[in-house]
Design an enzyme around this catalytic site. Structure first.
Site, PDB file in Angstrom:
ATOM      1  N   LYS A 137       0.858  -1.185   0.000  1.00  5.18           N
ATOM      2  CA  LYS A 137       0.000   0.000   0.000  1.00  5.18           C
ATOM      3  C   LYS A 137       0.890   1.230   0.000  1.00  5.18           C
ATOM      4  O   LYS A 137       1.742   1.386   0.872  1.00  5.18           O
ATOM      5  CB  LYS A 137      -0.910   0.001   1.247  1.00  5.18           C
ATOM      6  CG  LYS A 137      -1.984   1.054   1.213  1.00  5.18           C
ATOM      7  CD  LYS A 137      -3.037   0.773   0.142  1.00  5.18           C
ATOM      8  CE  LYS A 137      -4.266   0.108   0.723  1.00  5.18           C
ATOM      9  NZ  LYS A 137      -5.218  -0.317  -0.327  1.00  5.18           N
TER      10      LYS A 137
ATOM     11  N   THR B 236      -3.283  -5.462   0.779  1.00  3.53           N
ATOM     12  CA  THR B 236      -2.720  -4.117   0.953  1.00  3.53           C
ATOM     13  C   THR B 236      -3.589  -3.336   1.933  1.00  3.53           C
ATOM     14  O   THR B 236      -3.090  -2.467   2.654  1.00  3.53           O
ATOM     15  CB  THR B 236      -2.603  -3.364  -0.387  1.00  3.53           C
ATOM     16  OG1 THR B 236      -3.897  -3.061  -0.896  1.00  3.53           O
ATOM     17  CG2 THR B 236      -1.814  -4.168  -1.397  1.00  3.53           C
TER      18      THR B 236
ATOM     19  N   ARG C 135      29.336  33.866  -7.524  1.00  3.05           N
ATOM     20  CA  ARG C 135      27.978  33.603  -7.999  1.00  3.05           C
ATOM     21  C   ARG C 135      27.110  33.168  -6.830  1.00  3.05           C
ATOM     22  O   ARG C 135      27.616  32.862  -5.747  1.00  3.05           O
ATOM     23  CB  ARG C 135      27.992  32.520  -9.081  1.00  3.05           C
ATOM     24  CG  ARG C 135      28.456  31.171  -8.558  1.00  3.05           C
ATOM     25  CD  ARG C 135      28.320  30.041  -9.569  1.00  3.05           C
ATOM     26  NE  ARG C 135      28.639  28.766  -8.944  1.00  3.05           N
ATOM     27  CZ  ARG C 135      28.462  27.583  -9.515  1.00  3.05           C
ATOM     28  NH1 ARG C 135      28.031  27.512 -10.767  1.00  3.05           N
ATOM     29  NH2 ARG C 135      28.753  26.469  -8.875  1.00  3.05           N
TER      30      ARG C 135
ATOM     31  N   GLN D 150      29.787  20.213  -7.112  1.00  5.50           N
ATOM     32  CA  GLN D 150      30.392  18.899  -6.881  1.00  5.50           C
ATOM     33  C   GLN D 150      31.280  18.915  -5.637  1.00  5.50           C
ATOM     34  O   GLN D 150      31.255  18.002  -4.804  1.00  5.50           O
ATOM     35  CB  GLN D 150      31.244  18.483  -8.110  1.00  5.50           C
ATOM     36  CG  GLN D 150      30.443  18.036  -9.310  1.00  5.50           C
ATOM     37  CD  GLN D 150      30.113  19.159 -10.284  1.00  5.50           C
ATOM     38  OE1 GLN D 150      29.936  20.308  -9.887  1.00  5.50           O
ATOM     39  NE2 GLN D 150      29.988  18.826 -11.563  1.00  5.50           N
TER      40      GLN D 150
ATOM     41  N   HIS E 157      20.035  27.719 -10.862  1.00  2.00           N
ATOM     42  CA  HIS E 157      20.797  28.824 -11.440  1.00  2.00           C
ATOM     43  C   HIS E 157      20.148  30.178 -11.155  1.00  2.00           C
ATOM     44  O   HIS E 157      18.931  30.330 -11.264  1.00  2.00           O
ATOM     45  CB  HIS E 157      20.914  28.642 -12.957  1.00  2.00           C
ATOM     46  CG  HIS E 157      21.546  27.344 -13.357  1.00  2.00           C
ATOM     47  ND1 HIS E 157      22.815  26.973 -12.954  1.00  2.00           N
ATOM     48  CD2 HIS E 157      21.084  26.317 -14.113  1.00  2.00           C
ATOM     49  CE1 HIS E 157      23.097  25.778 -13.460  1.00  2.00           C
ATOM     50  NE2 HIS E 157      22.061  25.355 -14.161  1.00  2.00           N
TER      51      HIS E 157
HETATM   52  O1  LIG Z   1      28.780  23.809  -9.760  1.00  7.22           O
HETATM   53  C1  LIG Z   1      28.648  23.630 -10.999  1.00  7.22           C
HETATM   54  N1  LIG Z   1      28.986  22.431 -11.540  1.00  7.22           N
HETATM   55  C2  LIG Z   1      28.863  22.169 -12.877  1.00  7.22           C
HETATM   56  O2  LIG Z   1      29.187  21.036 -13.349  1.00  7.22           O
HETATM   57  C3  LIG Z   1      28.346  23.196 -13.688  1.00  7.22           C
HETATM   58  N2  LIG Z   1      28.090  23.273 -15.051  1.00  7.22           N
HETATM   59  C4  LIG Z   1      27.585  24.518 -15.261  1.00  7.22           C
HETATM   60  O3  LIG Z   1      27.195  24.956 -16.395  1.00  7.22           O
HETATM   61  N3  LIG Z   1      27.540  25.236 -14.099  1.00  7.22           N
HETATM   62  C5  LIG Z   1      28.013  24.430 -13.106  1.00  7.22           C
HETATM   63  N4  LIG Z   1      28.164  24.623 -11.767  1.00  7.22           N
END
Ligand SMILES: O=c1[nH]c(=O)c2[nH]c(=O)[nH]c2[nH]1
Length: 290
Positions: free
Chosen positions: A12, A57, A175, A222, A250
């Site tokens: 469920k 369920t 940024r 990353q 973004h």
């Molecule tokens: O932190 C980021 N990693 C990316 O792999 C990436 N690619 C992108 O266009 N902007 C960013 N910013």
């Protein structure tokens, strides 16, 4: 060529269980979305219409409600472990039970600066999750959160990236970095037996994720994810591995020149799509080092 039944499971999904603790005038609320699933030898139900081994369920849903009362909900993990164990035990044909729980957080409404006893306001979009899998041999607990929305208005760059004929992105020295974090962490196999304090660990992991996001200078999302994952694994030996999915939300600087205005990182347009999607798992190795 014959035809055979492949992998199957049933349960469920999304039972909305709200448990109020009202033993004192100061109530507590646990607001859950519970999905259960059984797997095992349910072939006869598929091939012969034989339901004799099928715990409905509907019963799984009833058990989810009954266990909110009988066992209680001290944490999603503890509740899911009890529910999974019950469903597995009640269904002889089952070899495994999975219980997935989302918990929606409520805060007390502040009245004259004090949290009200029984009036609550839903907290943001953030959701706490756990996925518990129970078999006769092992218990796996994967907990996490999603839609933890965070933003830092500086301390983030993205530059020095690979360029080709289609690259238009300029280097960014400063940024906005923003994401709606989705994280799941797997506990060590003996975590349920130790036992782990699920709520304290959740709060600690969440706090570490936030603090690391805030204080780590980011050369890319990353790098930020890796830093957050490392911080969690360093501080919590009861956690084996942590995985992230992080949309890079973004924020583009708006050109205000047509209006005779400069814009040194002050006015941005928040784009909702497309978004970069950065995913990473940080795990333990048998070797020393990073
Ligand atoms: O932190 C980021 N990693 C990316 O792999 C990436 N690619 C992108 O266009 N902007 C960013 N910013």
């Amino acid at each position: 060529m014959g035809i055979v039944l492949g992998p199957n499971r049933y349960g469920k999904a999304e039972t909305r269980v709200v448990r109020i603790v009202r033993d004192t005038p100061r109530h507590e609320i646990h607001d859950l979305n519970v999905s259960t699933s059984l797997r095992g030898d349910f072939a006869a139900a598929h091939t012969d219409g034989d339901q004799s081994q099928v715990l409905p369920t509907d019963t799984q849903k009833n058990t989810a409600f009954a266990f909110a009362k009988r066992h209680g909900v001290t944490s999603p993990e503890d509740y899911a472990l009890a529910l999974g164990g019950r469903l597995l035990g009640a269904t002889p044909a089952a070899t495994g039970a999975t219980v997935s729980v989302e918990e929606y957080a409520w805060d007390r409404i502040l009245v004259d600066d004090a949290g009200h006893d029984h009036a609550f306001v839903r907290r943001g979009g953030e959701v706490r999750t756990t996925l518990v899998d129970v078999t006769a041999d092992e218990v796996v607990v994967v907990s996490g959160l999603h839609d933890l929305v965070v933003l830092k208005s500086t301390g983030s760059e993205f530059k020095g990236f690979l360029r080709d004929d289609y690259t238009t992105l300029p280097d960014a020295d400063d940024r906005i970095l923003a994401t709606a974090l989705h994280a799941t962490w797997q506990y060590a196999a003996d975590a349920a037996a130790r036992p782990v304090d699920w709520n304290a660990t959740y709060d600690a992991v969440r706090a570490l994720l936030l603090a690391t996001f805030a204080t780590t200078y980011s050369r890319a999302l990353q790098e930020t994810l890796y830093a957050m994952g490392s911080a969690v694994l360093e501080a919590h030996e009861e956690i084996e591995e942590i995985s992230f999915a992080a949309p890079n939300k973004h924020h583009f600087l708006v050109d205000l020149e047509p209006f005779g205005l400069d814009n040194p990182g002050e006015v941005f347009v928040a784009a909702d799509r497309p978004y970069g999607l950065i995913e990473a798992t940080v795990t333990r190795s048998s070797e020393e080092g990073r």
